[in-house]
Enzyme design. Sequence first.
Site, PDB file in Angstrom:
ATOM      1  N   ARG A   1       0.834  -1.214   0.000  1.00  0.00           N
ATOM      2  CA  ARG A   1       0.000   0.000   0.000  1.00  0.00           C
ATOM      3  C   ARG A   1       0.866   1.261   0.000  1.00  0.00           C
ATOM      4  O   ARG A   1       0.542   2.252   0.633  1.00  0.00           O
ATOM      5  CB  ARG A   1      -0.965   0.017   1.202  1.00  0.00           C
TER       6      ARG A   1
ATOM      7  N   SER B   1     -11.641  -0.346   2.243  1.00  0.00           N
ATOM      8  CA  SER B   1     -10.901  -0.595   3.484  1.00  0.00           C
ATOM      9  C   SER B   1     -10.385   0.722   4.057  1.00  0.00           C
ATOM     10  O   SER B   1      -9.608   1.416   3.408  1.00  0.00           O
ATOM     11  CB  SER B   1      -9.719  -1.541   3.223  1.00  0.00           C
TER      12      SER B   1
ATOM     13  N   GLU C   1      -5.781   3.823   5.797  1.00  0.00           N
ATOM     14  CA  GLU C   1      -5.493   3.708   4.373  1.00  0.00           C
ATOM     15  C   GLU C   1      -6.070   4.924   3.638  1.00  0.00           C
ATOM     16  O   GLU C   1      -5.583   5.331   2.601  1.00  0.00           O
ATOM     17  CB  GLU C   1      -6.123   2.413   3.830  1.00  0.00           C
TER      18      GLU C   1
END
Length: 337
Positions: free
Chosen positions: A165, A237, A333
């Site tokens: 990520r 998410s 995130e």
Amino acid sequence: MASLRKNVSLKDYNTFGIEANARYFFEFDTVEEIQDFLSKNDILNIQYLLLGGGSNLLFTEDFNGLVIHPKVKGIKIIEEDDDSVLVQVGANEDWDEFVAWSVENHLSGIENLSLIPGVVGAAPIQNIGAYGVEVKDVIESVEAISIESNKKVTFSNAHCEFDYRYSVFKNEYKNQFIITHVNFRFSKQAEFKVHYGAIARELEAYDEVNLKNIREVIIKIRESKLPDPKVLGNAGSFFKNPVVAKAEADALKAKHEDMPVYELNETQSKLAAGWLIEQCGWKGKRIGDAGVHKDQALVIVNLGHAKGSEILELANEIRKSVLYKFGVKLEMEVNAV
């Protein structure tokens, strides 16, 4: 056609559906248009925001600056040989529509990333991933415009410094480059990754394993777990799955036998953020119009008219409780603005 507008609502430009205004809003369709704009406007000394599909943003207040929104489109094969195909894709192409295009053209590599919200230009920034696949595995290069020099820059895969990520665009080069195109290298020989999660089990209902069937299965699994942002405002998410030292993961596993742990290498393991949040009792809870999804604790949702600040407050309460119960820090995130 490029346009500069004042006092523009950003509600339709973020998947949370948060009501916020941008003082100035510039959108463009071509590389030449953004270069022309930058040549006439010194934006380095003002507050600005690069906005793609808004699937990874949480507006907590109005944006009192300039929002730059690329609208560059196009999917073009620029190189092909017996083994692979190189495809150039405009930054504003819808990610899932591009995945569908790759499957229809028998190009393997991103079928496991079906139904991820957002646009192609955002994919390398976040190094999006799901079901054992990360987009870095198929990105050959990223084309961008330097805000400082107004020149075209091409970043190789290695130059992007991809990690879980993560890319160089989230740290060292954050807000310094406007991504206009992403170039993908697809293999003509499919290597299916179907052993992650419920994929293999769902594929048993099909006569064969192919790109089309894998995509169908991924979509089915995601739709069963994740709410459609067009129906219920969310950014997928909200938290990253925490990566911890293997010794820490083993110690937690000894205390919580049913805790999911994924070994990454000899020294690190990944934990399931959704499981941690659910164990803290947050699944299905709401505070005003900000809530945790009833089926997936990793997803925070806008249940009506939540403010971005209320969603952020809920996220911080979740982080506190996970830290208190497990000693694990959750990292967002989603980017709060």
